[in-house]
Design an enzyme around this catalytic site. Structure first.
Site, PDB file in Angstrom:
ATOM      1  N   LYS A  65     -38.383  25.222 -62.141  1.00 17.50           N
ATOM      2  CA  LYS A  65     -37.984  24.669 -63.440  1.00 17.50           C
ATOM      3  C   LYS A  65     -38.833  25.346 -64.500  1.00 17.50           C
ATOM      4  O   LYS A  65     -40.034  25.539 -64.315  1.00 17.50           O
ATOM      5  CB  LYS A  65     -38.253  23.159 -63.440  1.00 17.50           C
ATOM      6  N   ASP A 113     -32.465  12.485 -66.343  1.00 15.64           N
ATOM      7  CA  ASP A 113     -33.864  12.428 -66.801  1.00 15.64           C
ATOM      8  C   ASP A 113     -34.518  11.071 -66.500  1.00 15.64           C
ATOM      9  O   ASP A 113     -35.247  10.513 -67.327  1.00 15.64           O
ATOM     10  CB  ASP A 113     -33.972  12.748 -68.300  1.00 15.64           C
TER      11      ASP A 113
HETATM   12 ZN   LIG Z   1     -36.720  15.996 -67.630  1.00 21.58          ZN
END
Ligand SMILES: [Zn+2]
Length: 430
Positions: A208, A341
């Site tokens: 990421k 998220d």
């Molecule tokens: Zn995130």
């Protein structure tokens, strides 16, 4: 001859305990079974499970269940594959935003990560991509779940997210005398390559990185590009070479396009994506994980949870635009994977996002496909999760009513099975 006969006997004796440990058979009766590929609901189905995998699925009329078999009866509930969230932070917690987070140690985050993993699984999410964690707490969590020490979704984890000095993926809350920087900080093409190698060394399944600014970081502009295209290309090249997919956090228009051009596998957030960005994503097959529920939580509860005033201001700037651009991206034919998220908002509330995805242009089936087929494909797990077919993991959930009519039924998952083991049963199915 005689000696070889003894040898054969000995081998046969040694093999006996192995034969006794053959995985047990389990039959799940589903009054209604949703095929997420076609949207068809079949009635009176039987799923035959051997060990942790599905062996067969078919009409009850065609599958004979032995009298002494173990049977799970889901009654009239609708069964479907376990859900998948491609953007979560199990070792992040919605109670500790802003400066509060600084008092949380990595071991402490791993401990509530275990609690959050269980909550997420019990909410029907049997797989999850954890994109960003401090101190490799996510690696520990994944391994503990895989070793059967605790309950949680199947995890792919990224370890610390890569980012520029002072960017969204750095920690900017402390002045320089504390000499604090996040583990994932790296600047320049060779430094980011070295960082990719490092996080893979310590257990990352994917990479990421932060392509642009973000909402919950101090001192950066949410729309501004952070890594240069050259750095992004280096990250993607190194990661792909080492067999890892790449997720790019990107809110800003230019950063989104640069990340897609660099070859990332998914854009996270995609808040300010424009038509050209949507076209690029469609052409390159880049998945978009657009988290359009958490705006509601941030604006209603964020201040109470310690979020900085500047973060709330950034959310006010982009929250609605992100939702409008979700509609734009979907209409424009970009592929969307379900990412929420989690950790910004309370873990276990993941399914609240389905209603927003439908409100902003998807059919309930498309929203469910985003959280099954598409999410599985983004994770490279399309051969094992996201569908109920022979050879796949026995990861399935059941809800009352019809999720194709009322997608919010997914907020009230009544039965959860992962790998043939039951983690929630409010249907009295056992
Ligand atoms: Zn995130």
């Amino acid at each position: 001859m005689r000696r070889s006969l003894w040898f054969v006997l000995l081998v046969a004796l040694l093999a006996l305990p192995l034969a006794a440990e053959e995985p047990s058979l389990l039959y799940v009766r589903a009054g209604r079974l949703l095929d997420v590929k076609t949207g068809r609901v079949s009635t009176d189905q039987v799923i035959v499970i051997r060990g942790e995998r599905i062996e067969r699925v078919g009409p009850a009329a065609d599958i004979r269940i032995p009298a002494d078999a173990r049977v799970i009866n889901l009654g009239r509930a609708t069964a479907l594959p376990g859900l998948i969230d491609v953007h979560g932070h199990l070792t992040g917690d919605h109670r500790f935003h802003g400066y509060r987070g600084l008092s949380i140690s990595v071991p402490r985050s791993a401990l509530y990560g275990a609690l959050n993993a269980r909550k997420t699984l019990e909410a029907g999410f049997t797989s999850l991509r954890n994109v960003g964690a401090d101190g490799y707490a996510d690696v520990a969590l994944r391994d503990a779940i895989n070793d059967g020490e605790m309950a949680g979704p199947r995890l792919q984890v990224s370890g610390p997210a890569l980012g520029i000095t002072g960017g969204h993926c750095d920690e900017n809350l402390l002045p320089s005398e504390y000499r604090h920087r996040s583990l994932g900080v790296a600047d320049g093409p060779w430094a980011v390559r070295a960082k990719v190698r490092e996080v893979i060394k310590y257990g990352a399944d994917l990479i990421k990185f932060c392509a642009t600014g973000g909402v919950l970081s101090k001192g950066d502009d949410v729309g501004v590009q952070q890594y240069e295209l050259e750095e992004m290309r280096a990250i993607v090249d190194e990661a792909h070479k080492l067999g890892r997919k790449v997720a790019a956090h990107a809110h800003g228009t230019a950063g989104i396009k640069a990340a897609i051009q660099a070859g990332v596998d998914s854009i996270e957030h995609a808040s300010l994506i424009d038509d050209e960005g949507v076209r690029l994503a469609r052409e390159r097959g880049t998945f978009l994980a657009i988290d359009i529920y958490n705006d509601t939580f941030i604006l209603s509860k964020g201040a109470e949870m310690g979020m900085l005033p500047e973060s709330l201001e950034k959310e006010r700037q982009i929250g609605q635009l992100q939702r409008d651009n979700f509609r734009r991206a979907h209409r424009g034919g970009a592929r969307i994977a379900f990412g929420t998220d989690g950790g910004v908002y309370p873990h276990g509330d993941n399914a609240l996002q389905f209603a927003y995805m439908v409100q902003y242009g998807m059919t309930p089936l498309e929203a469910i496909q985003a959280a099954t087929l598409n999410a599985a494909e983004l994770m490279g797990w399309q051969d094992r999760v996201g569908a109920l077919e022979p050879g796949y993991f026995a990861d399935l959930i059941a809800v009352e009513g019809d999720p194709l009519v009322d997608v919010t039924s997914l907020e009230r998952v009544r039965f959860v099975m992962k790998g043939g083991k039951i983690y929630r049963d409010e249907l009295g199915a056992r």
